[in-house]
Design a protein around this motif. Structure first.
Motif, short mmCIF file in Angstrom:
data_model
loop_
_atom_site.label_atom_id
_atom_site.label_comp_id
_atom_site.label_asym_id
_atom_site.label_seq_id
_atom_site.Cartn_x
_atom_site.Cartn_y
_atom_site.Cartn_z
N GLU A 187 -0.54 -8.58 42.50
CA GLU A 187 0.39 -9.16 42.70
C GLU A 187 0.51 -9.49 43.57
O GLU A 187 0.04 -8.29 44.65
CB GLU A 187 1.49 -9.12 41.78
CG GLU A 187 1.87 -9.01 40.76
CD GLU A 187 3.09 -8.57 39.87
OE1 GLU A 187 4.20 -9.41 40.27
OE2 GLU A 187 3.52 -7.97 38.68
N VAL B 211 11.32 -9.89 50.40
CA VAL B 211 10.77 -10.78 49.56
C VAL B 211 11.24 -12.22 49.90
O VAL B 211 12.31 -12.48 49.98
CB VAL B 211 10.45 -10.42 47.89
CG1 VAL B 211 9.86 -11.66 47.72
CG2 VAL B 211 9.69 -9.06 47.46
N PHE C 244 2.99 -11.88 47.54
CA PHE C 244 4.58 -12.01 47.56
C PHE C 244 4.26 -12.35 49.05
O PHE C 244 3.72 -11.96 49.48
CB PHE C 244 5.85 -11.52 47.76
CG PHE C 244 6.20 -9.95 47.93
CD1 PHE C 244 6.36 -9.56 49.64
CD2 PHE C 244 5.05 -9.09 47.51
CE1 PHE C 244 5.89 -8.85 50.16
CE2 PHE C 244 5.91 -7.77 48.24
CZ PHE C 244 6.33 -7.21 49.55
N THR C 245 5.09 -13.33 50.10
CA THR C 245 5.40 -13.70 50.99
C THR C 245 7.02 -12.88 51.85
O THR C 245 7.69 -13.12 50.64
CB THR C 245 5.59 -15.28 51.31
OG1 THR C 245 5.90 -15.52 50.91
CG2 THR C 245 3.72 -15.61 51.37
N SER C 246 6.46 -12.60 52.81
CA SER C 246 8.02 -11.89 53.83
C SER C 246 8.01 -12.68 54.87
O SER C 246 7.00 -13.12 55.76
CB SER C 246 7.40 -11.05 53.31
OG SER C 246 8.71 -10.06 53.69
N THR D 125 9.43 -15.13 48.68
CA THR D 125 8.88 -15.20 47.13
C THR D 125 7.87 -15.06 46.90
O THR D 125 6.72 -14.51 47.49
CB THR D 125 8.62 -16.85 47.72
OG1 THR D 125 8.19 -17.60 46.60
CG2 THR D 125 7.27 -17.07 48.85
N TRP D 126 7.65 -14.89 45.77
CA TRP D 126 6.70 -14.34 45.03
C TRP D 126 5.29 -15.21 44.59
O TRP D 126 5.56 -16.18 44.53
CB TRP D 126 6.98 -13.77 43.32
CG TRP D 126 7.64 -11.75 43.81
CD1 TRP D 126 8.60 -11.89 44.35
CD2 TRP D 126 7.04 -10.78 43.81
NE1 TRP D 126 9.10 -10.53 44.67
CE2 TRP D 126 8.33 -9.39 44.30
CE3 TRP D 126 5.88 -10.32 43.75
CZ2 TRP D 126 8.06 -8.73 44.68
CZ3 TRP D 126 4.94 -9.24 43.85
CH2 TRP D 126 6.22 -8.26 44.21
N HIS D 127 4.24 -15.25 44.43
CA HIS D 127 3.21 -15.97 44.04
C HIS D 127 3.62 -16.29 43.16
O HIS D 127 3.32 -15.21 42.36
CB HIS D 127 1.68 -15.52 45.17
CG HIS D 127 0.71 -16.00 43.91
ND1 HIS D 127 0.55 -17.49 44.29
CD2 HIS D 127 -0.68 -15.67 43.96
CE1 HIS D 127 -0.68 -17.97 43.72
NE2 HIS D 127 -1.11 -16.83 43.34
N ARG E 279 8.58 -4.39 41.83
CA ARG E 279 9.59 -5.75 42.17
C ARG E 279 10.73 -5.72 42.45
O ARG E 279 11.25 -6.24 43.70
CB ARG E 279 9.39 -6.18 41.21
CG ARG E 279 7.87 -7.34 41.28
CD ARG E 279 7.86 -8.37 39.85
NE ARG E 279 7.96 -9.60 40.36
CZ ARG E 279 7.54 -10.90 40.33
NH1 ARG E 279 6.74 -10.80 39.81
NH2 ARG E 279 8.25 -11.46 40.08
N ASP F 257 6.04 -17.15 41.12
CA ASP F 257 7.21 -17.82 39.81
C ASP F 257 7.56 -19.59 40.98
O ASP F 257 7.66 -20.13 39.07
CB ASP F 257 8.47 -17.20 41.08
CG ASP F 257 7.92 -15.33 40.76
OD1 ASP F 257 7.12 -14.88 39.68
OD2 ASP F 257 8.52 -15.07 41.33
#
Length: 465
Positions: free
Chosen positions: A337, A428, A339-341, A430-432, A421, A434
């Motif tokens: 999984e 976070v 995510f971007t931050s 956004t989660w890649h 999560r 979602d």
């Protein structure tokens, strides 16, 4: 970000506006680190999604990854913000080939030079399974040295776009340059259609005007369908033979690129160019890895020497609201999984270490810079092992990949959903995946069906280069 003198992503100083289209603008820009001039195509994500051009943008990125050639405009990297997508491309400041031919016919030697370069670029594209489908002087640029650069792959198609009959079926392009079989809407060979367009371009270079032109569009289509055109009296017999074979209305008997290259007119003064291809897909500028196994940001930044497996083309797929995951990987993949931050590397590292401590996961180091987490007890399929890796997109924007490397997949998924999560929620952005799932759910609603993802057969000039 688009104003002259502003700085984009801490990397590019924005310069003058070069062009503007329906979905964005193109600016000249300067790389702050190297001083190199680039052109940045800025695409409005909301407009693209609204008109259903999601697939077209994905295809353009995919195509430009594949076609690295001296006579094709190079795409250096792709970046994204919440509202925009940025294509960082080679800056070609000699203008459009159209500007040259608009002044009248070219000398035969110069026209031949441009045509040789055009055919070389198109042949290379076809060898990679790419068909441009909108070749015209407006989409061909010239550099300082007078060399030709093919641009604008927004209407291009890949070999896998063919239907079971082995043909393409989307009607697109610019009327004056489009092949008759494309107009007839019965399926066409992309390579043969590109050859027809190259034939029209050669005619224009030498004549200074179009072979097929009429104020009535249907009459122009009739002329195209019958190859109803006349040669100027200054066309040599060699040129007439070549153009006639390229503008053959029957695609089955139309000349091939191999035969074009064998023609005596084409071969005059030809200087072969060696193209070195490494691997199936040419490498883009890689995004460097920010390693997450240090207790301070300074130590983490020292680990930047190791190139990551992800590059700028992958990074764009993790931008909120514009998930391109389908282009780069299988959606069913569940062992990792991302995510971007907008937090610093130091903050992300600290958060991951806190979570590991809470879940009684041992943190180990690995040369080259991965944060490795390992369970303390044997599970159903051995000890659960997780790798966490941080990638820097900009100093204030990071991508984090969390991946199971050992143990039971169900155990890993349960831990991700119930523990990891939720614990990461405060860092976070956004989660890649979602956003993609949300978009797919909307697309399943009948009233939200998108329009066709291809342009109709319209003259859309001028286009963003």
């Amino acid at each position: 970000m688009e104003n002259k003198g502003s700085v984009l992503m801490h990397r590019y100083e924005i310069g003058k506006l070069l062009g503007q289209g329906t979905f964005g603008k193109v600016h000249h820009a300067r790389n702050l680190e190297t001083g190199m001039s680039v052109a940045i195509k800025m695409i409005d994500k909301e407009k693209v999604l609204k008109v259903g051009m999601f697939e077209q943008i994905k295809r353009e990125i995919s195509v430009m990854r594949m076609v690295r050639h001296p006579n094709i405009v190079q795409l250096y990297e792709v970046m994204a913000s919440k509202a925009k997508i940025y294509f960082v491309m080679e800056y070609v400041k000699g203008g459009e080939l159209f500007d040259k031919v608009a002044k009248g016919k070219l000398k035969e030697d110069l026209a031949r030079k441009y045509f040789q370069q055009l055919i070389g670029a198109v042949d290379f594209c076809h060898s990679r399974g790419v068909y441009h489908r909108d070749l015209k002087p407006e989409n061909i640029l010239l550099d300082d040295n007078g060399n030709l650069k093919v641009s604008d792959f927004g209407l291009s198609a890949l070999a896998e776009s063919k239907r079971q009959d082995g043909l393409l079926h989307t009607t697109c392009g610019t009327p004056a340059y489009v092949a008759p079989e494309v107009i007839n809407r019965k399926g066409y060979d992309g390579s043969k259609a590109d050859i027809w367009s190259c034939g029209v371009i050669l005619y224009v270079l030498l004549a200074g005007y179009l072979p097929f032109h009429d104020s009535n569009l249907m009459e122009m289509y009739r002329k195209i369908g019958k190859a109803d055109f006349k040669f100027p009296n200054w066309f040599s017999p060699e040129v007439r033979r070549l153009v006639s074979k390229m503008l053959d209305p029957n695609p089955n008997t139309r000349i091939s690129i191999a035969k074009i290259m064998e023609s005596s007119w084409f071969r005059k003064g030809l200087k072969p160019v060696r193209i070195e291809i490494k691997g199936k897909e040419p490498a883009s500028h890689d995004v460097e890895a920010v390693v997450g196994d240090s207790s301070t940001a300074a130590e983490a930044m020292q680990e930047l020497a190791r190139p990551s497996n992800l590059n700028a083309f992958d990074i764009i797929s993790f931008s909120a609201g514009f998930d391109l995951s389908g282009l780069f990987e299988e959606n069913e993949r569940k062992k990792e999984e991302r995510f971007t931050s907008r937090k610093t590397a130091k903050t992300i590292i600290s958060k991951l270490e806190d979570i590991a401590k809470r879940l009684k996961l041992k943190v180990t180091k690995k040369d080259g810079g991965l944060l490795k987490l390992a369970g303390s007890e044997e599970g159903r399929k051995g000890v659960l092992s997780i790798d966490a890796e941080i990638f820097e997109v900009t100093p204030t924007f990071h991508l984090v990949e969390v991946k199971k490397t050992g143990g039971d997949t169900l155990e890993y998924q349960k831990m991700m959903k119930q523990d990891i999560r939720p614990a990461l929620e405060d860092i976070v952005w956004t989660w890649h995946g979602d956003q993609l799932r949300s978009q797919q759910q909307q697309e399943n609603q009948p009233e939200l069906q998108q329009p066709s993802q291809e342009h109709p057969l319209l003259d859309v000039s001028p286009q963003i280069p």
